[in-house]
Design a protein around this motif. Structure first.
Motif, PDB file in Angstrom:
ATOM      1  N   ALA A   5       0.837  -1.206   0.000  1.00  0.00           N
ATOM      2  CA  ALA A   5       0.000   0.000   0.000  1.00  0.00           C
ATOM      3  C   ALA A   5       0.868   1.251   0.000  1.00  0.00           C
ATOM      4  O   ALA A   5       0.565   2.228  -0.701  1.00  0.00           O
ATOM      5  CB  ALA A   5      -0.926  -0.011   1.212  1.00  0.00           C
ATOM      6  N   ASP A   6       1.979   1.250   0.773  1.00  0.00           N
ATOM      7  CA  ASP A   6       2.889   2.397   0.808  1.00  0.00           C
ATOM      8  C   ASP A   6       3.490   2.642  -0.570  1.00  0.00           C
ATOM      9  O   ASP A   6       3.553   3.781  -1.048  1.00  0.00           O
ATOM     10  CB  ASP A   6       4.018   2.150   1.815  1.00  0.00           C
ATOM     11  N   ARG A   9       1.003   4.086  -3.060  1.00  0.00           N
ATOM     12  CA  ARG A   9       0.750   5.519  -2.858  1.00  0.00           C
ATOM     13  C   ARG A   9       1.935   6.358  -3.332  1.00  0.00           C
ATOM     14  O   ARG A   9       1.765   7.424  -3.917  1.00  0.00           O
ATOM     15  CB  ARG A   9       0.466   5.793  -1.381  1.00  0.00           C
ATOM     16  N   ALA A  12       2.365   5.966  -7.443  1.00  0.00           N
ATOM     17  CA  ALA A  12       1.238   6.249  -8.330  1.00  0.00           C
ATOM     18  C   ALA A  12       1.462   7.542  -9.101  1.00  0.00           C
ATOM     19  O   ALA A  12       1.627   8.593  -8.523  1.00  0.00           O
ATOM     20  CB  ALA A  12      -0.050   6.333  -7.524  1.00  0.00           C
ATOM     21  N   SER A  17       1.446   3.164 -12.394  1.00  0.00           N
ATOM     22  CA  SER A  17       0.164   3.223 -11.692  1.00  0.00           C
ATOM     23  C   SER A  17      -0.275   1.822 -11.265  1.00  0.00           C
ATOM     24  O   SER A  17      -0.093   0.845 -11.993  1.00  0.00           O
ATOM     25  CB  SER A  17      -0.911   3.831 -12.600  1.00  0.00           C
ATOM     26  N   ARG A 168       4.498  10.819  -0.572  1.00  0.00           N
ATOM     27  CA  ARG A 168       3.032  10.928  -0.560  1.00  0.00           C
ATOM     28  C   ARG A 168       2.596  12.381  -0.421  1.00  0.00           C
ATOM     29  O   ARG A 168       3.278  13.208   0.173  1.00  0.00           O
ATOM     30  CB  ARG A 168       2.463  10.115   0.601  1.00  0.00           C
ATOM     31  N   ASP A 169       1.433  12.665  -0.987  1.00  0.00           N
ATOM     32  CA  ASP A 169       0.737  13.943  -0.783  1.00  0.00           C
ATOM     33  C   ASP A 169       1.581  15.150  -1.197  1.00  0.00           C
ATOM     34  O   ASP A 169       1.549  16.207  -0.550  1.00  0.00           O
ATOM     35  CB  ASP A 169       0.312  14.100   0.683  1.00  0.00           C
TER      36      ASP A 169
END
Length: 547
Positions: A5-6, A9, A12, A17, A168-169
């Motif tokens: 999952a890490d 994220r 991506a 993707s 991330r983010d």
């Protein structure tokens, strides 16, 4: 270690993707490795397989995916290359394997670096700029992004993206998205001006952003007075932030000062990593080139060179590849020529893994083992894909010429034949007979036909002193002295099969003018154009002068 999952994220993007994640997405990821579908699968718990060249069809596909899963692999990265991937997705679901689809346009080595950066949990690792392994630009980008609280990109002086942060983010705008997708900063008067300003400055600068909620800061990466590249930081503006870029690119607010400090420190470290990467790149490629040189250019050492390079085939075929026009490449730096070589070598490693590549002057050579007619057809098809991919990456046409089949002790003959085919191919492209973006840019003796053979005949006759020939020289000298056009008229007339009307159309003169000039050929030069053998000899001499 990060989980599936890490990684999903972090990685991506338009380049890589996630297509399928199993129900248990907390499986730990240990790293990314190349996957060879033809070799025995080694056990590697937590690995992500980079499935280069994987066929998306076939009865063995589900079994291959299951073998990977049983060997401990948790995910697979693949490219579709325009093919449907439903069978692979179904096999992944059945086995519990995660799937990541990579962009067809992005090289596999770039994808490997993206995954390496995504696997390392930079935010939680406490790593500093001093902890990065030499040449790891993605690791550098991630650490700078974590320290500055933004998104980072590293570009070379030509505005090619070398690495970018994958945390991330991160903030994202249109310029960053397009740059990452294309691995090239989109050219415009504004961006080109920004790069020139950054390269000229000795400190960090604020660069205008179209999005008022974001702030872009950049600094040149230098080694002395030489600009190696630039480092770009994109941050979100604080809710109460008032500072805006001024005419000289400076701001007074505290957050900007912090960003400048982080970039200044990072630029100093980035210079060392870029120099290391460039040195390693050149060193590895030049070593490969040094090994191939005796194979192609020293017949006495060819057999030993073949053994050192692992060539076991009894017969081989040399391919000569070059950018068109070749004059443009000759004016480029060694680094650019090595980039051409590396582009071809990397593509061959994927599509023609048995090929051995080398570089001499402005020509890339590939030595291909020859076995059957089907292998030759496969090699021709693979070369087509290689040159079209190289054209896209280098933004210039690439031509490929296949030499004749030869044994190792006579490999020089295959190389010389490939060079002759390449020279004729260049002429055909330059004169518009072959479009530079067509499939005809991969050629051999047979596909080029009689024109190549005529050049070889003309070269041999020229070397023996039989060309340019007395008839052609006599006509040319008369035209020079008296400002006439007998050479052009006779050559066009013979090219038109002895048809005066067609010759007049080609010359854009009246047919009586052509007939008058032809009537003067025998009295002036003693050439009887009614005699077939004389006509053939005169045509060959004039053809050699014009080609």
């Amino acid at each position: 270690m990060p989980t599936l999952a890490d990684v999903a994220r972090a990685a991506a993007s338009e380049i890589l993707s996630p297509v399928h994640l199993p129900a248990d997405d907390q499986q730990l990821v240990a790293g990314a490795v190349l996957y060879d579908a033809t070799a025995t699968t080694e056990k590697f718990p937590g690995a992500i397989a980079l499935a280069i060249g994987l066929s998306l069809a076939g009865k063995r596909l589900p079994a291959r995916v299951q073998e990977l899963r049983e060997a401990g692999y948790v995910a697979m990265v693949y490219k579709t290359n325009g093919k449907p991937d439903g069978a692979l997705l179904s096999a992944a679901r059945d086995s519990g394997m995660a799937l990541f689809r990579a962009s067809d346009a992005v090289p596999w080595n770039q994808i490997a670096e993206v995954l390496d950066a995504a696997v390392v949990p930079h935010r939680q690792s406490g790593r500093t700029l001093a902890d990065i392994r030499p040449g790891d630009l993605f690791g550098l980008a991630n650490i700078v992004a974590a320290q500055a609280g933004g998104a980072v990109a590293i570009a070379d002086p030509e505005q090619t993206i070398l690495a970018y942060s994958t945390l991330r983010d991160q903030p994202m705008d249109e310029t960053r998205r397009d740059s990452i997708l294309r691995l090239q900063v989109p050219h415009s008067s504004e961006t080109d001006s920004d790069y020139r300003r950054v390269h000229a400055a000795r400190t960090a600068l604020d660069v205008a952003s179209k999005d008022a909620s974001l702030r872009r800061t950049a600094i040149a990466i230098r080694a002395g007075d030489s600009v190696l590249g630039s480092l770009w930081l994109l941050q979100r503006r604080d809710a109460g932030e008032k500072g805006q870029p001024t005419a000289d690119g400076s701001t007074a607010d505290r957050s900007t000062a912090d960003a400048h400090r982080v970039l200044q420190e990072a630029a100093n470290v980035a210079a060392l990593h870029l120099l290391h990467k460039q040195t390693s790149f050149v060193s590895n490629l030049t070593r490969q080139i040094d090994l191939v040189q005796p194979l192609l250019f020293d017949p006495k050492r060819a057999a030993l060179a073949a053994v050192r390079l692992g060539i076991s085939a009894s017969t081989v075929r040399v391919v000569a590849l070059s950018i068109w026009p070749s004059e443009a490449l000759a004016a480029e730096t060694l680094q650019t020529r090595l980039r051409l070589f590396d582009t071809i070598r990397t593509a061959c490693a994927i599509r023609l893994p048995s090929a051995v590549c080398g570089l001499s002057d402005n020509i890339v050579y590939a030595v291909l083992p020859q076995t059957t007619d089907s292998s030759r057809l496969f090699q021709h098809s693979a070369l087509l894909k290689i040159v079209h991919n190289a054209r896209r990456l280098l933004a210039r046409p690439v031509l490929a010429a296949l030499g004749a089949e030869a044994t190792i002790d006579r490999i020089e003959e295959s190389r010389v034949n490939a060079e002759l085919v390449l020279a004729e191919l260049v002429r055909n492209v330059a004169e518009g007979r072959i479009p530079p973006d067509s499939d005809e840019v991969v050629a051999d003796d047979e596909s080029l036909g009689s024109r190549l053979q005529l050049h070889q005949i003309a070269s041999a006759l020229g070397a023996s002193g039989h060309l340019p020939g007395a008839h052609a020289l006599r006509i040319a000298e008369h035209d020079r002295l008296y400002k006439k056009s007998f050479e052009e008229t006779v050559y066009v007339y013979l090219n038109c099969g002895g048809n005066a009307i067609e010759a007049a159309k080609a010359l854009d003169v009246h047919v009586n003018t052509v007939r008058y000039r032809l009537s003067r050929v025998n009295p002036l030069f003693g050439i009887d154009l009614e005699d077939p053998e004389t006509r053939l000899l005169v045509w060959l001499q004039l053809w050699a002068r014009h080609n």
